[in-house]
Design a protein around this motif. Structure first.
Motif, mmCIF file in Angstrom:
data_model
loop_
_atom_site.group_PDB
_atom_site.id
_atom_site.type_symbol
_atom_site.label_atom_id
_atom_site.label_comp_id
_atom_site.label_asym_id
_atom_site.label_seq_id
_atom_site.Cartn_x
_atom_site.Cartn_y
_atom_site.Cartn_z
ATOM 1 N N GLU A 166 0.816 -1.209 0.000
ATOM 2 C CA GLU A 166 0.000 0.000 0.000
ATOM 3 C C GLU A 166 0.856 1.268 0.000
ATOM 4 O OE1 GLU A 166 -2.771 -0.143 3.189
ATOM 5 O OE2 GLU A 166 -3.825 -1.920 2.433
ATOM 6 N N LEU A 168 3.470 1.723 -2.086
ATOM 7 C CA LEU A 168 4.242 1.742 -3.332
ATOM 8 C C LEU A 168 4.538 3.167 -3.796
ATOM 9 C CD1 LEU A 168 2.673 -1.115 -5.505
ATOM 10 C CD2 LEU A 168 4.912 -1.070 -4.424
ATOM 11 N N SER A 169 3.573 4.038 -3.646
ATOM 12 C CA SER A 169 3.779 5.420 -4.109
ATOM 13 C C SER A 169 4.863 6.121 -3.287
ATOM 14 C CB SER A 169 2.473 6.208 -4.033
ATOM 15 O OG SER A 169 1.987 6.268 -2.700
ATOM 16 N N ILE A 170 4.970 5.772 -1.995
ATOM 17 C CA ILE A 170 6.015 6.349 -1.142
ATOM 18 C C ILE A 170 7.384 5.844 -1.578
ATOM 19 C CG2 ILE A 170 6.929 6.510 1.209
ATOM 20 C CD1 ILE A 170 4.365 8.082 0.834
ATOM 21 N N TYR A 171 7.502 4.516 -1.768
ATOM 22 C CA TYR A 171 8.782 3.945 -2.186
ATOM 23 C C TYR A 171 9.224 4.540 -3.523
ATOM 24 C CZ TYR A 171 7.315 0.368 1.212
ATOM 25 O OH TYR A 171 6.878 -0.292 2.332
ATOM 26 N N SER A 172 8.265 4.633 -4.457
ATOM 27 C CA SER A 172 8.588 5.129 -5.787
ATOM 28 C C SER A 172 9.036 6.586 -5.746
ATOM 29 C CB SER A 172 7.363 4.983 -6.699
ATOM 30 O OG SER A 172 7.662 5.414 -8.005
ATOM 31 N N ALA A 173 8.314 7.411 -4.986
ATOM 32 C CA ALA A 173 8.679 8.829 -4.896
ATOM 33 C C ALA A 173 10.022 9.006 -4.198
ATOM 34 C CB ALA A 173 7.586 9.597 -4.153
ATOM 35 N N ASP A 176 12.720 7.980 -6.725
ATOM 36 C CA ASP A 176 12.864 8.979 -7.783
ATOM 37 C C ASP A 176 13.616 10.214 -7.282
ATOM 38 O OD1 ASP A 176 11.548 7.358 -9.559
ATOM 39 O OD2 ASP A 176 9.619 8.374 -9.353
ATOM 40 N N ASN A 189 8.025 1.444 -12.567
ATOM 41 C CA ASN A 189 6.593 1.664 -12.467
ATOM 42 C C ASN A 189 6.000 0.727 -11.414
ATOM 43 O OD1 ASN A 189 6.546 -0.856 -13.707
ATOM 44 N ND2 ASN A 189 6.124 -0.007 -15.742
ATOM 45 N N VAL A 190 4.682 0.725 -11.257
ATOM 46 C CA VAL A 190 4.030 -0.088 -10.230
ATOM 47 C C VAL A 190 4.318 -1.569 -10.442
ATOM 48 C CG1 VAL A 190 1.808 -0.824 -9.310
ATOM 49 C CG2 VAL A 190 2.223 1.598 -9.768
ATOM 50 N N TRP A 193 7.792 -2.408 -9.148
ATOM 51 C CA TRP A 193 7.874 -2.470 -7.692
ATOM 52 C C TRP A 193 7.247 -3.752 -7.159
ATOM 53 C CZ3 TRP A 193 10.902 0.040 -4.509
ATOM 54 C CH2 TRP A 193 11.436 1.258 -4.901
#
Length: 343
Positions: A166, A168-173, A176, A189-190, A193
């Motif tokens: 849940e 994933l957006s934190i890890y990705s940001a 980056d 991308n998702v 991950w």
């Protein structure tokens, strides 16, 4: 007669997997190697039957290259990369030039698909081998070692927990931002991950932890028993206390220092003035993380081979006549590839 071709069906791929497992299983100690290898092959977002180059003796698969197409970021521009992985030949067929034919076939596929770069990660056992195919080691294997033997406890409320899909957006940001200035890195991308987390389930030698500040997720940590392999935080956080907390939590019992595999482009470098640290690099042109600029046509005549020098810079200049992309490579940059961008 041995035939070089793309896989035609899932049976071909399963045979290729069995061959690669037999060849490489002898060189590793991971007891979960089979499960991990299956995850790397069959759960990779790029998995497709057409991404396996085979050498076949009638219906028997006796050689393989696994192709791993990825979008990468090179100097902040999106490019197409074709990964070359799991290159192996059945023991009974070695010494017959089959691996050479497989590698030349991979050049043909790369040109047909219009990729910018070919990239492979070579084992020490085949040092120097890939130079003859115009691959050259590009990584500096950069590391920093922070002395923390007299470190005090962090003043911040920092905690850690296992990965959570849940977030994933934190890890990705965080990735980056922290790796924003890396010269060469994969575009995650998702799906990518989720693939990382799938691989981690079978890697008991790797540990992934979410980093929290005051119970708010702000990044992640990927590490082994001896070093940090990936480290990423969101923008806006002073990292000194976080590094101290990581050391105290996971490394202080057996080490007087913290080793992190990052180069001078990583955002952590903005905070290193608070520490006693050393930086190290190692360059190896004949092995390791190896790159080849994809020419727009094959140039394999003997005259070119005789004149060719084993030098990455000369490779760039030589291939520049076939690809404008070659002119984008800046050899003065520190080229290090984040851990999970390797295949």
């Amino acid at each position: 007669m041995v035939k070089i071709c793309l896989a035609e069906n899932i049976n071909d791929v399963n045979q290729a997997f069995d061959l690669a497992f037999r060849v490489f299983n002898t060189a590793v100690s991971n007891e979960d190697y089979a499960q991990c290898k299956k995850g790397l092959w069959f759960e990779d977002p790029s998995f497709s039957i057409e991404n396996f180059i085979l050498a076949k003796d009638n219906s028997k698969v006796i050689g393989v290259i696994r192709l791993v197409p990825r979008d990468f970021i090179l100097n902040k521009q999106k490019i197409s990369v074709l990964g070359i992985s799991s290159v192996c030949i059945d023991n009974d067929y070695r010494g017959k030039g089959i691996s050479n034919e497989l590698m030349l076939f991979s050049d043909k596929i790369a040109i047909e698909r219009g990729v910018n770069l070919l990239l492979l990660f070579a084992r020490r056992a085949v040092d120097h081998y890939y130079n003859k195919f115009n691959y050259f080691g590009v990584s500096n294997y950069s590391k920093i070692k922070i002395s923390l033997k007299e470190s005090s406890n962090s003043l911040l409320s920092i905690s850690f927990s296992d990965y959570n899909q849940e977030l994933l957006s934190i890890y990705s940001a965080a990735f980056d931002f922290s790796y924003e200035n890396y010269y060469l890195k994969a575009l995650r991308n998702v799906k990518f991950w989720k693939f990382i987390f799938s691989v981690l389930k079978s890697r008991k030698d790797l540990f992934f932890q979410t980093i929290y500040l005051n119970s708010i997720p702000i990044g992640y940590l990927l590490f082994s028993k001896t070093s940090i392999l990936e480290y990423a935080l969101l923008d806006g956080y002073n990292q000194k206390d976080i590094i101290v907390s990581i050391f105290n939590k996971y490394f202080s019992e057996s080490n007087n220092s913290l080793e992190i595999e990052i180069n001078s482009s990583h955002k952590l470098n903005n905070y290193l003035f608070d520490f006693d640290f050393t930086r190290s690099i190692r360059h190896c042109s004949f092995g390791g993380h190896m790159l080849k600029i994809c020419p727009q046509k094959l140039s394999l005549d003997s005259e070119i081979k005789d004149k060719y020098q084993l030098d990455f810079e000369k490779t760039v200049n030589y291939l520049g006549s076939y690809s404008d992309f070659a002119n984008q490579i800046d050899l003065s940059k520190s080229i290090d590839i984040p851990f999970f961008d390797q295949f």
